[in-house]
Scaffold this motif. Sequence first.
Motif, short mmCIF file in Angstrom:
data_model
loop_
_atom_site.label_atom_id
_atom_site.label_comp_id
_atom_site.label_asym_id
_atom_site.label_seq_id
_atom_site.Cartn_x
_atom_site.Cartn_y
_atom_site.Cartn_z
N CYS A 103 14.17 -46.68 43.78
CA CYS A 103 12.92 -46.83 44.52
C CYS A 103 12.26 -48.18 44.29
O CYS A 103 11.83 -48.86 45.23
N VAL A 151 12.94 -45.24 58.98
CA VAL A 151 12.92 -44.39 57.78
C VAL A 151 14.18 -44.69 56.98
O VAL A 151 15.27 -44.84 57.56
N ARG A 176 9.69 -46.84 56.18
CA ARG A 176 9.21 -45.80 55.28
C ARG A 176 10.33 -45.38 54.34
O ARG A 176 11.41 -45.01 54.77
N LEU A 177 10.06 -45.43 53.04
CA LEU A 177 11.04 -45.02 52.03
C LEU A 177 10.86 -43.56 51.66
O LEU A 177 9.73 -43.11 51.41
N ILE A 178 11.96 -42.83 51.58
CA ILE A 178 11.94 -41.46 51.10
C ILE A 178 12.94 -41.35 49.96
O ILE A 178 14.15 -41.53 50.16
N ARG A 193 11.44 -50.99 47.07
CA ARG A 193 10.06 -51.37 47.40
C ARG A 193 9.83 -52.87 47.32
O ARG A 193 9.00 -53.42 48.03
N SER A 238 7.51 -39.85 48.51
CA SER A 238 7.52 -41.29 48.72
C SER A 238 7.81 -42.02 47.41
O SER A 238 7.59 -41.46 46.33
N CYS A 239 8.29 -43.23 47.51
CA CYS A 239 8.60 -44.02 46.32
C CYS A 239 7.31 -44.59 45.72
O CYS A 239 6.41 -44.98 46.45
N LEU A 258 9.19 -34.37 57.38
CA LEU A 258 8.84 -35.55 58.17
C LEU A 258 8.65 -35.18 59.63
O LEU A 258 7.72 -35.67 60.29
#
Length: 259
Positions: A221, A213, A233-235, A225, A258-259, A250
């Motif tokens: 973002c 994460v 996982r991007l937050i 990405r 999320s992005c 989470l």
Amino acid sequence: MSSRARILAVCAVPVVALLVTAAFAPLPFSVAYPGMTANVLGDDKGKPVITITGADTRETSGQLRMTSIVATGPQASIHLPDVVTGWFRTDEAVMPRDAVYPVGESTEQIAEHNADQMKKSQDTATSAALGHLDKSAKDVKVKLSLADVGGPSAGLMFALGIVDKLDGDGAGHDLTGGKNVAGTGTITADGKVGAVGGVPLKTQAAHRDGATVFLVPVKECAEARAELPDGMRLIPVTTLGGAVDALKALRTGGDVPSC
């Protein structure tokens, strides 16, 4: 040889000379790479990264990893082949030297500046975390210790580490949910998270060191990405409170941004 051919041949000589000169002339760039990461809930060089006195602290599981990049020094000679290679590699980034080293030219000046930025980041991270928990700096003392790292980009992770050690998710659980969570972002005393740069390299460093994460300033973002490692996982976050809420969600299976 025709007159046209002779003219082209004569003109080609300075062009070739210019290209050769460009290939070997030093350019005002630095090449950056994924750097070290450190679990702010753990130890660094045998000392706790976060030491808190004046309040009870929790035993934590999981990890909160600050991330970094390393770059060629301000005096390094970067040439056209280095720049071209860096553009085509995902584990390197070519950056304007002034963006990497905005203050001074000597190694000593840069080290002093980065150390000052790290100290300010630690102070604002402490203020943000204690403010989030409605605790007073007069009562709770926080010492942050992380060797060989400079700059302000660990602020968010320092603040989250302080919150986790003092309060967790507020309901007896760890903020991490036992996961290896990494991230980056500056932080202000009132908890606002700012952009930092070098995010694609930092996600690679986090992935290398086992994180699944990654907390990223929302304005970065798209950059994150673009070269995101598989399984990461991007937050996106804009504030410390938002980051805390996202980690709670989470763990519980709630709605995570999320992005």
